[in-house]
Design a protein around this motif. Structure first.
Motif, PDB file in Angstrom:
ATOM      1  N   VAL B 121       0.839  -1.197   0.000  1.00 36.67           N
ATOM      2  CA  VAL B 121       0.000   0.000   0.000  1.00 36.67           C
ATOM      3  C   VAL B 121       0.878   1.253   0.000  1.00 36.67           C
ATOM      4  CG1 VAL B 121      -1.900  -1.158   1.208  1.00 36.67           C
ATOM      5  CG2 VAL B 121      -0.131  -0.012   2.545  1.00 36.67           C
ATOM      6  N   LYS B 126      -0.433   2.887   4.610  1.00 39.12           N
ATOM      7  CA  LYS B 126       0.291   2.114   5.614  1.00 39.12           C
ATOM      8  C   LYS B 126       0.187   2.828   6.959  1.00 39.12           C
ATOM      9  CE  LYS B 126       2.878  -1.341   7.010  1.00 39.12           C
ATOM     10  NZ  LYS B 126       3.353  -0.989   8.325  1.00 39.12           N
ATOM     11  N   ASP B 130      -0.990   1.447  10.497  1.00 36.05           N
ATOM     12  CA  ASP B 130      -0.104   1.521  11.667  1.00 36.05           C
ATOM     13  C   ASP B 130      -0.785   2.230  12.843  1.00 36.05           C
ATOM     14  OD1 ASP B 130       1.879   0.390  10.076  1.00 36.05           O
ATOM     15  OD2 ASP B 130       3.121   2.185   9.951  1.00 36.05           O
ATOM     16  N   LEU B 133      -5.190   0.792  13.574  1.00 39.19           N
ATOM     17  CA  LEU B 133      -5.426  -0.581  14.034  1.00 39.19           C
ATOM     18  C   LEU B 133      -4.564  -0.904  15.261  1.00 39.19           C
ATOM     19  CD1 LEU B 133      -5.519  -2.288  10.507  1.00 39.19           C
ATOM     20  CD2 LEU B 133      -7.451  -1.456  11.876  1.00 39.19           C
ATOM     21  N   PHE B 139      -7.026  -5.590  18.134  1.00 39.58           N
ATOM     22  CA  PHE B 139      -6.555  -6.907  18.586  1.00 39.58           C
ATOM     23  C   PHE B 139      -6.040  -6.758  20.010  1.00 39.58           C
ATOM     24  CE2 PHE B 139      -2.845  -4.663  17.174  1.00 39.58           C
ATOM     25  CZ  PHE B 139      -1.838  -5.063  18.038  1.00 39.58           C
ATOM     26  N   PHE B 144      -6.016 -12.355  18.559  1.00 41.30           N
ATOM     27  CA  PHE B 144      -5.655 -11.975  17.193  1.00 41.30           C
ATOM     28  C   PHE B 144      -5.984 -13.113  16.231  1.00 41.30           C
ATOM     29  CE2 PHE B 144      -1.867 -13.265  19.614  1.00 41.30           C
ATOM     30  CZ  PHE B 144      -1.413 -14.357  18.888  1.00 41.30           C
ATOM     31  N   TYR B 145      -5.755 -12.864  14.941  1.00 45.78           N
ATOM     32  CA  TYR B 145      -6.230 -13.758  13.869  1.00 45.78           C
ATOM     33  C   TYR B 145      -7.716 -14.055  14.108  1.00 45.78           C
ATOM     34  CZ  TYR B 145      -1.479 -13.930  12.127  1.00 45.78           C
ATOM     35  OH  TYR B 145      -0.261 -13.572  11.616  1.00 45.78           O
ATOM     36  N   TRP B 187      -0.089 -11.299   1.048  1.00 44.53           N
ATOM     37  CA  TRP B 187       0.066 -11.948   2.359  1.00 44.53           C
ATOM     38  C   TRP B 187       0.225 -10.974   3.536  1.00 44.53           C
ATOM     39  CZ3 TRP B 187      -0.326 -16.385   5.011  1.00 44.53           C
ATOM     40  CH2 TRP B 187       0.482 -16.598   6.134  1.00 44.53           C
ATOM     41  N   PRO B 188       1.174 -10.008   3.472  1.00 53.19           N
ATOM     42  CA  PRO B 188       1.338  -9.118   4.630  1.00 53.19           C
ATOM     43  C   PRO B 188       0.088  -8.284   4.919  1.00 53.19           C
ATOM     44  CG  PRO B 188       3.233  -8.955   3.168  1.00 53.19           C
ATOM     45  CD  PRO B 188       2.186  -9.731   2.425  1.00 53.19           C
ATOM     46  N   HIS B 191      -3.306 -11.220   5.306  1.00 51.48           N
ATOM     47  CA  HIS B 191      -3.159 -12.124   6.445  1.00 51.48           C
ATOM     48  C   HIS B 191      -2.558 -11.403   7.651  1.00 51.48           C
ATOM     49  CE1 HIS B 191      -2.772 -15.868   8.652  1.00 51.48           C
ATOM     50  NE2 HIS B 191      -1.520 -15.538   8.935  1.00 51.48           N
ATOM     51  N   GLY B 192      -1.392 -10.786   7.443  1.00 53.54           N
ATOM     52  CA  GLY B 192      -0.647 -10.200   8.555  1.00 53.54           C
ATOM     53  C   GLY B 192      -1.335  -9.008   9.192  1.00 53.54           C
ATOM     54  N   THR B 193      -2.220  -8.352   8.450  1.00 51.86           N
ATOM     55  CA  THR B 193      -2.886  -7.164   8.985  1.00 51.86           C
ATOM     56  C   THR B 193      -4.380  -7.427   9.188  1.00 51.86           C
ATOM     57  OG1 THR B 193      -1.292  -5.860   7.705  1.00 51.86           O
ATOM     58  CG2 THR B 193      -3.160  -4.666   8.670  1.00 51.86           C
ATOM     59  N   PHE B 196      -5.270 -10.750  10.947  1.00 51.77           N
ATOM     60  CA  PHE B 196      -4.756 -10.615  12.317  1.00 51.77           C
ATOM     61  C   PHE B 196      -5.754  -9.868  13.203  1.00 51.77           C
ATOM     62  CE2 PHE B 196      -2.235  -8.940  15.805  1.00 51.77           C
ATOM     63  CZ  PHE B 196      -1.332  -9.951  16.075  1.00 51.77           C
ATOM     64  N   CYS B 197      -6.426  -8.884  12.610  1.00 52.96           N
ATOM     65  CA  CYS B 197      -7.389  -8.075  13.365  1.00 52.96           C
ATOM     66  C   CYS B 197      -8.780  -8.693  13.398  1.00 52.96           C
ATOM     67  CB  CYS B 197      -7.489  -6.674  12.774  1.00 52.96           C
ATOM     68  SG  CYS B 197      -5.954  -5.754  12.882  1.00 52.96           S
TER      69      CYS B 197
END
Lengths: 248, 248
Positions: B121, B126, B130, B133, B139, B144-145, B187-188, B191-193, B196-197
């Motif tokens: 992004v 971003k 940052d 969230l 989270f 998380f997840y 993925w980041p 999935h990672g963001t 995760f939330c």
């Protein structure tokens, strides 16, 4: 190693230039310590070390019209990529971008030191990448990946290295862990950005699990970074292709 | 579908709330058109649509001490994650973050509309991730997840969807293409963001190859987005686990 070898190695390191792009708010943080260790160790080797301390510089992360001085090539519809490409060629980029480009141009090695935010770099560092690595300077089309512009000469790319910290543990960042292999999140940065611009990428330095680490564990991580830097100029870059990230 | 079904579907969409987080500088851009199409189509369905137009808002991407009003919990060493977590609990986050959190809290679906910058992004978006969230809001640890906080109820997550444009062609973003499968760079973010939330992630809407697209091709891409949105509430989320990204 005999004396002559030592001498010759010292000489080869001595002229090296290193840029550390550093994205942490707090000097007393672990990222601050990692940065400090790198400055000390590399300076001791005779390298010239420059630090871009992005928060202290209050570096602008937003990619906007303000990045171009003077008139736009198309005042009707603003296209950031095209306008900055044109501005680069006309030397009409804003001074903070030019200054960072000059530092990158001079560096043999660029180290990015940051805490992982959302599987990626903090926004202030993402803004450095968005704004500094513009078309014309870092790449062209064609002129990317192994033909990217950030090379020392036709054969040898500039080196880049991500030194990052995570809150989550190393176990979380494995293939079977909840956050997947750590190499997965490195792909956009190492391949999509650094390799795209022609950098040769050294293995990342990841200090895992800061959220729950002891003072002792942190000391070990710092020492291992200092130790690695002693022989950093002998390292071979990784093979920055999908198998490194997804198949090992 | 018979009249009763149509009525019931209309009613089910009618109350839906959608937040579009939009990161493009130029209203006349293709991203601007994709955003416009989404606002129009979703409003026509009876949804309430809110747009966070980040560049127009001059949204702050830098994660700094300014995000906390009043005193810090540790004035000696500033730790962004800890301080914002504490500030969230004490309702001491700065107003622009609170405002975005309120919008996310109310939304059934969050659409992120942006051009791909460096496999990710743009920095301004971003920075939204940052800062907005933060721990406590999006989270906790644990939490998380699949247990992330951004769910409508215990069973159903809020929905999130990335709608993005690329300069490079679809062929470049395949397993054998120079830039690898497009799922790798998702993925980041997905999935990672988002995962995760606690978000449920809908399939991405990717408008490829804008650098060389014809007017006609752009029209087709716009129409296909509008068409997809007509049945968006019937879509099943993707299975946001490594196989979706790396093994298909």
């Amino acid at each position: 190693m005999d004396l002559r070898e030592m001498e010759s190695e010292y000489t080869s390191r001595k002229g090296k230039k290193v840029l550390i792009v550093y994205a942490q708010q707090e000097p007393m943080s672990f990222n601050g310590s990692l940065k400090k260790v790198a400055v000390e160790e590399l300076s001791k080797q005779g390298c010239t070390v420059t630090v871009s301390d992005l928060y202290t510089m209050n570096f602008e992360p937003r990619a906007t019209r303000n990045d171009i001085t003077g008139a736009l090539s198309n005042p009707e519809i603003f296209r950031y990529g095209i306008e900055t490409y044109e501005a680069y060629k006309k030397e009409a980029l804003t001074s903070d971008i030019l200054e960072e480009q000059r530092k990158v141009q001079e560096a043999d090695l660029v180290i990015f030191q940051f805490p992982l935010y959302w599987f990626s770099v903090p926004a202030i560092l993402k803004g450095w990448m968005d704004r500094v690595l513009c078309q014309g300077f870092a790449f062209d089309i064609p002129g990317f990946y192994d033909s990217g512009f950030l090379k020392v000469c036709a054969l040898e790319g500039k080196l880049a290295l991500l030194s990052l910290t995570t809150g989550g543990t190393a176990e979380m960042y494995t293939k079977s862990g909840v956050s997947g292999d750590f190499r997965y999140f490195l792909w956009p940065i190492q391949h999509g950005t650094l390799h795209f611009c022609g950098f040769k990428v050294l293995a990342p330095q990841i200090s895992f699990g800061l959220d729950d680490s002891s003072e002792e564990e942190r000391k070990v991580m710092l020492a291992s970074w200092a130790q690695r830097l002693k022989t950093i100029w002998k390292e071979e870059p990784i093979d920055c292709t999908p198998p490194w990230y997804f198949q090992e």
